[in-house]
Each structure stands twice: as structure tokens, then as C-alpha cells.
Design an enzyme around this catalytic site. Structure first.
Site: not given
Length: 322
Positions: A92, A186-187, A272, A302
Site C-alpha cells: 500500500y 500486504s496490499q 500484525d 507487519h
């Protein structure tokens, strides 16, 4: 941060009901068909000659709506046979950055295609692709951009770009179309799951601490961004929560995971707060492929496994793609 989600034994069994609109498949079939109809020829230009052990190309391909999407295509110099290719999606607020930041996979003998994420970019990973669509009122960031309907939501464009990126690299003569892998964290992990659910015949999926999964659960247990953007959006739309969750159901990585069959290596970090472990396990446990594994990092946030997970992925690919 301490562990805050379900105990690991419960996470391993966590299989929540999926929220999915009845026209989910038709929506994505029509979306991809529209994008294919508007596609323009791909443009490839040589770049970064100083990376003498690599061939670097600055690529522009057609994404959603025929929009031009940038990417880096990087491969080992001197390769004489079509190569496996990792299609990499970015976390992201990151863009494709600079070519030399993506040399790990080429150094292992693979090609890599790094897809720029439209409308995103950061100081360390600058972007090069515009998102030429406006939206209605939204919260700062991308999570609520166009969230009024599935047709206008931001991630409809991004997921379409991601699926078309797979089609593009399969058309390159330097790539073995049977050995294309989708990857991201992640994203980027959520986008990789979307691509894995939309694209047939992938060789593998590498999915690290994936975002964009199990939206309702995430909003119940974390205040961390970027999920916090959705919470702020809902605060201002009292009484319209179910309309928002219906739109989000078209983009929930868990629903794409339920359609994905490629061999997969996931990772999850139990501390996370950005992508809570139960949201990761929702996608992993619903993942339709029978050849799947998940690396667990009990004390990480994360950042997940970081370089340790990268090494695990290289080993996974070496065994799978030999």
C-alpha cells in the site's frame, strides 16, 4: 505489539463464512472482457544499461479501461530459453520504484515483472502510473475511493490491471507462459490473491501477510491503517454499513482465494495489527489449491518474515520450477 488475535490453534481452524455477492463471477468476467476489448499494444523500452548482468525494460501495458500501466520487466542477461516469471505486486502506497530495487529474482535466474499500482507511490518506491478516475466523497487514501458501488471502486481497476499484467508477460517470448508466478506482500499479497483467483494456469502464488481480506473481521479487531480508512468512512455513513460491505465483498481476497488453485506459499505474523492473523488465515483456509503452506512468525508485526521469508520463497520456487 503483543499477540492480540485468536490463539494459533484456533487460527489454523478458522474458516469463516464468506460474504460474496451472487453475481461475483459475472462481475469479474464482464470487467475483464471490457478491459480486453479496450487494450492497446504493449510498449517495451530498454532501460538501465548500467545493470550489465540484467536486461531491464520499461513497460507500458493496457489495464482497466485501456489505461496505460507502467511496469519493470527484468531478466538475467544471456538467457537463451524462456524463463519463469514472477509478477510482483506492491504494498500500500508504494509504486514500482527504481529497477535496481527488484534484482533478487533475476539474480536467482527468473524474470520479474513489477506492476506499478495506479495512483500510488512513496518516497522509497515512487510510482509512475496515474489513475485517471475521480470518485465521490472519500477518506484520505485509496481504501474508500469510489466505494459507492462495485463498478466505481478503486480496487476494481487495480485487480483488473493485475490480471492483465499476467496476460502481458505470458505474451513475451522471453517468458515461459506455463511458469508464471504471482507474488506480493500486504496490499501486494491481496492483489496477488485476486490475480490467482482471476487467472488460470498459474505456476504458483507467493502471498505475504495479505491485506484486503475478510474486511468485516478486520474492522472489528484493528484500528490500524489502512483498514482504519474504511472505519472512518463508515463513521460518516451511519445506517449504510451493509451497502459498503456488499461493495467490498466483490474485492475480498478471501473470495478470490476460494477460486485459486495454484500451489501457494503464504506467511502470517501473529503480532500484525495491520493485517490481523485471522484475516490472513481466512484467505489461507479458504484457498482452493491443495498444495499450500503458511509460514508463521509468532513475534513479528507487519514486517512478517522479511528476508527469512524471501529465502523460503526462493527455496519454494527452486523446488517447484526446476
Amino acid at each position: 505489539m503483543a499477540q492480540f488475535d485468536l490463539p494459533l490453534a484456533q487460527l489454523q481452524q478458522y474458516l469463516p463464512d464468506r460474504e460474496e455477492a451472487p453475481d461475483f463471477d459475472a462481475f469479474w468476467t464482464d470487467t475483464l472482457a471490457e478491459a480486453h476489448a479496450l487494450a492497446q499494444p504493449t510498449v517495451r523500452e530498454r532501460s538501465n544499461p548500467e545493470l550489465t548482468g540484467l536486461v531491464v525494460e520499461d513497460v507500458t501495458f493496457s489495464g482497466f479501461g485501456g489505461d496505460p500501466i507502467k511496469g519493470w520487466f527484468i531478466r538475467p542477461a544471456g538467457a537463451t530459453e524462456p524463463l519463469p516469471c514472477i509478477v510482483h505486486y506492491i504494498g500500500y502506497n508504494g509504486g514500482r520504484g527504481l529497477a535496481h530495487q527488484w534484482t533478487m529474482h533475476p539474480s536467482a535466474g527468473y524474470a520479474v515483472f513489477v506492476m506499478d499500482t495506479r495512483g500510488q507511490g512513496s518516497a522509497n518506491l515512487p510510482g509512475a502510473t496515474a489513475d485517471p478516475f475521480g470518485s465521490g466523497p472519500q477518506v484520505a487514501g485509496k481504501m474508500s475511493a469510489g466505494l459507492g458501488s462495485p463498478e466505481t471502486y478503486y480496487y476494481r481497476r487495480v485487480f483488473t490491471d493485475a490480471a492483465l499484467a499476467v496476460d502481458v508477460v505470458r505474451s513475451f517470448p522471453e517468458v515461459d507462459p506455463a511458469r508464471v508466478v504471482v507474488a506480493g506482500g500486504s496490499q501486494g499479497g491481496g492483489i496477488a490473491l485476486a490475480a490467482a483467483g482471476l487467472c488460470e494456469g498459474l505456476a504458483a502464488a507467493l502471498v505475504d501477510v495479505p491485506f484486503l481480506s475478510h474486511f468485516r473481521r478486520a474492522l472489528q479487531i484493528t484500528d490500524a491503517s489502512p483498514f482504519a480508512e474504511l472505519k472512518t468512512y463508515l463513521i460518516s455513513r451511519r445506517g449504510h454499513e451493509e451497502e459498503v460491505f456488499r461493495t467490498l465483498s466483490y474485492f475480498d481476497a478471501t473470495n478470490f482465494a476460494a477460486r485459486a488453485t495454484a500451489p501457494a506459499l503464504f506467511s502470517v505474523a501473529l503480532c500484525d495489527a495491520v493485517c490481523p492473523p485471522s484475516t490472513v488465515y481466512a484467505a489461507f483456509n479458504h484457498y482452493a489449491g491443495t498444495q499450500k503452506d503458511i509460514a508463521v512468525y509468532p513475534y513479528n508485526g507487519h514486517e512478517g518474515g522479511g528476508p527469512v521469508q524471501q529465502q523460503a520463497q526462493l527455496t519454494f520456487l527452486a523446488d517447484l520450477l526446476a
